[in-house]
Design an enzyme around this catalytic site. Sequence first.
Site, mmCIF file in Angstrom:
data_model
loop_
_atom_site.group_PDB
_atom_site.id
_atom_site.type_symbol
_atom_site.label_atom_id
_atom_site.label_comp_id
_atom_site.label_asym_id
_atom_site.label_seq_id
_atom_site.Cartn_x
_atom_site.Cartn_y
_atom_site.Cartn_z
ATOM 1 N N HIS A 57 0.862 -1.191 0.000
ATOM 2 C CA HIS A 57 0.000 0.000 0.000
ATOM 3 C C HIS A 57 0.892 1.231 0.000
ATOM 4 O O HIS A 57 1.326 1.707 1.053
ATOM 5 C CB HIS A 57 -0.921 -0.040 1.234
ATOM 6 C CG HIS A 57 -1.902 1.081 1.294
ATOM 7 N ND1 HIS A 57 -3.026 1.048 2.087
ATOM 8 C CD2 HIS A 57 -1.949 2.287 0.659
ATOM 9 C CE1 HIS A 57 -3.707 2.172 1.952
ATOM 10 N NE2 HIS A 57 -3.059 2.951 1.085
ATOM 11 N N HIS A 117 1.414 4.875 -2.440
ATOM 12 C CA HIS A 117 1.051 5.732 -3.580
ATOM 13 C C HIS A 117 2.329 6.391 -4.088
ATOM 14 O O HIS A 117 2.971 7.137 -3.338
ATOM 15 C CB HIS A 117 0.043 6.792 -3.144
ATOM 16 C CG HIS A 117 -1.214 6.214 -2.558
ATOM 17 N ND1 HIS A 117 -2.347 5.990 -3.303
ATOM 18 C CD2 HIS A 117 -1.496 5.772 -1.300
ATOM 19 C CE1 HIS A 117 -3.284 5.457 -2.535
ATOM 20 N NE2 HIS A 117 -2.790 5.306 -1.311
ATOM 21 N N HIS A 149 -9.349 0.827 -1.256
ATOM 22 C CA HIS A 149 -9.343 1.491 0.045
ATOM 23 C C HIS A 149 -10.765 1.401 0.607
ATOM 24 O O HIS A 149 -11.732 1.723 -0.095
ATOM 25 C CB HIS A 149 -8.994 2.970 -0.098
ATOM 26 C CG HIS A 149 -7.543 3.267 -0.339
ATOM 27 N ND1 HIS A 149 -6.814 2.659 -1.320
ATOM 28 C CD2 HIS A 149 -6.694 4.139 0.280
ATOM 29 C CE1 HIS A 149 -5.573 3.132 -1.289
ATOM 30 N NE2 HIS A 149 -5.477 4.034 -0.332
ATOM 31 N N GLU A 173 -11.084 3.428 5.989
ATOM 32 C CA GLU A 173 -10.058 4.353 6.504
ATOM 33 C C GLU A 173 -10.828 5.439 7.253
ATOM 34 O O GLU A 173 -10.830 5.472 8.476
ATOM 35 C CB GLU A 173 -9.243 4.933 5.340
ATOM 36 C CG GLU A 173 -8.178 5.951 5.769
ATOM 37 C CD GLU A 173 -7.471 6.618 4.580
ATOM 38 O OE1 GLU A 173 -8.032 6.638 3.471
ATOM 39 O OE2 GLU A 173 -6.354 7.158 4.800
ATOM 40 N N ASP A 222 1.805 3.991 2.746
ATOM 41 C CA ASP A 222 0.782 4.870 2.171
ATOM 42 C C ASP A 222 1.421 6.026 1.382
ATOM 43 O O ASP A 222 1.600 5.900 0.169
ATOM 44 C CB ASP A 222 -0.170 5.371 3.274
ATOM 45 C CG ASP A 222 -1.556 5.705 2.759
ATOM 46 O OD1 ASP A 222 -1.834 5.468 1.569
ATOM 47 O OD2 ASP A 222 -2.378 6.202 3.557
ATOM 48 N N ASP A 223 1.713 7.137 2.056
ATOM 49 C CA ASP A 223 2.316 8.314 1.398
ATOM 50 C C ASP A 223 3.499 8.770 2.261
ATOM 51 O O ASP A 223 3.400 9.749 3.009
ATOM 52 C CB ASP A 223 1.275 9.430 1.286
ATOM 53 C CG ASP A 223 0.067 8.984 0.486
ATOM 54 O OD1 ASP A 223 0.150 8.956 -0.753
ATOM 55 O OD2 ASP A 223 -0.960 8.616 1.114
HETATM 56 N N1 ADE Z 1 -4.492 8.783 -1.969
HETATM 57 C C1 ADE Z 1 -3.244 8.825 -1.489
HETATM 58 N N2 ADE Z 1 -3.234 8.437 -0.212
HETATM 59 C C2 ADE Z 1 -4.507 8.114 0.132
HETATM 60 C C3 ADE Z 1 -5.144 7.623 1.291
HETATM 61 N N3 ADE Z 1 -4.476 7.377 2.427
HETATM 62 N N4 ADE Z 1 -6.474 7.426 1.270
HETATM 63 C C4 ADE Z 1 -7.174 7.680 0.165
HETATM 64 N N5 ADE Z 1 -6.616 8.128 -0.969
HETATM 65 C C5 ADE Z 1 -5.298 8.351 -0.987
HETATM 66 ZN ZN ZN Z 2 -3.661 4.785 0.491
#
Ligand code: ADE
Ligand code: ZN
Length: 335
Positions: A9, A11, A189, A192, A270-271
Site C-alpha cells: 500500500h 502511492h 481502500h 479508513e 501509504d504516502d
Molecule cells: N491517496 C493517497 N493516499 C490516500 C489515502 N491514504 N487514502 C485515500 N486516498 C489516498
Molecule cells: Zn492509500
Amino acid sequence: MTLPCAELHLHLEGTLEPETIFALAERNRVTLPYADVADLARRYDFTDLQSFLDLYYANMATLRTAEDFADMTTAYLARAAAGGVRHAEVFLDPQAHLDRGIALETVLEGVSTALASSEREHGVSTGLLIAFLRDLDAEYALRTLDRILALGTPILGIGLDSAEVGHPPSKFAAVYDRARAEGLHCVAHAGEEGPPSYIWEALDVLRVERVDHGVRCLEDDRLVDRLVAERIPLTVCPLSNVRLRVVPDLAAHPLREMLRRGLHVTVNSDDPAYFGGYLDDNVGATARALDLTPADLRELAENSIEASFLDRTRKNDLLAEIEAAAEAMAPGGSR
Ligand code: ADE
Ligand code: ZN
C-alpha cells in the site's frame, strides 16, 4: 535491521519529498505557492484525509515528463530497498495527471520504465496497481481503464482511492467487473475514514482480494469474523492513520489488537513523504509504541509476502529469507 518484506500500500505520488518537489518545480519551471522547503513542510499538519489530498494533488503539478515519473519511482524503490522491502505493489493515480493535461502515455512510460529495472537495480520485484479516484465518476474510471489496457502497459491490478466518505465502493462495480474479466487483481481502500459498510461492499460488490486500510472493521464483530475466516489481507498504514487523525496517536493504534484477533494485517507506508516515514519507519515506530514482540514482527513480514500477488515459488523464497533473518536477529543469532 528490518526483516525482508513486501510493501502493498504505497502511492507513488505520495513519495515526493519536499526537496524533490522543489527540484522538479525548478526543472519544469513550475511556480510553487510556497517560499521554501520549510514553508512547504509546515503545511503537513493535516486535520483529515481531505486536507492531505488537497496538498497531495497540488504538488503533482511539478510532475510533467516521463523522466519526472521515472525519477520519482526510482527514488522510492531505492529507499524502499534500503528499508528491507523486497517486493512492492504500488499505486498510481493516472486520472490526477490526465486532469492536469499530462498524457497517459507519458505517465505510464515513466513509471513502468523505472519499475521494469527495479529487480535488477534495487533487488525489489514490483507490480503496478492503477488506482481510480472514487470522488470522480465511474464512467471516467472505466474509460481510463480501457485506455490503459489498450496501451498494453503491464499492470497487476486496480484499486480505489481519494476521498472516501460519500463515495461507496458499489459505485465502481462495473469497473471492477471489467478489471476481473481482464484477469487483473482487485483491491480497494475501505474503512479508513469510511464506515464498516464500505468494507462489506468492497468484499461483496467489488469482490476485492485485499482491503486497503480497513481499520474501521473493528467496529463490526461480524465483519472481523468474516475477514478472519476468509483470510482477507488488510494493508494497514499506522503513521498515515496518525497523521490523518484516524487514530489519536500510535499508542492508540489498533494494529496489535488486529493481530491478536487473527486478522491478516500488513504494515505499509501509504504516502511516506507526507506522513513521516517509509515502511521500516512505520514498523519501527509502531513496534516501539505498541511493544510488538519479535514474533509479531515476523508475523507482519510473513503476512506481507502471503498477502502479495506473487507466485507461490517466489513467496516461498522470500519466506525463507524472513526465516533466516529472524533467526539471525534472535538472541544468540549471528547479528
Ligand atoms: N491517496 C493517497 N493516499 C490516500 C489515502 N491514504 N487514502 C485515500 N486516498 C489516498
Ligand atoms: Zn492509500
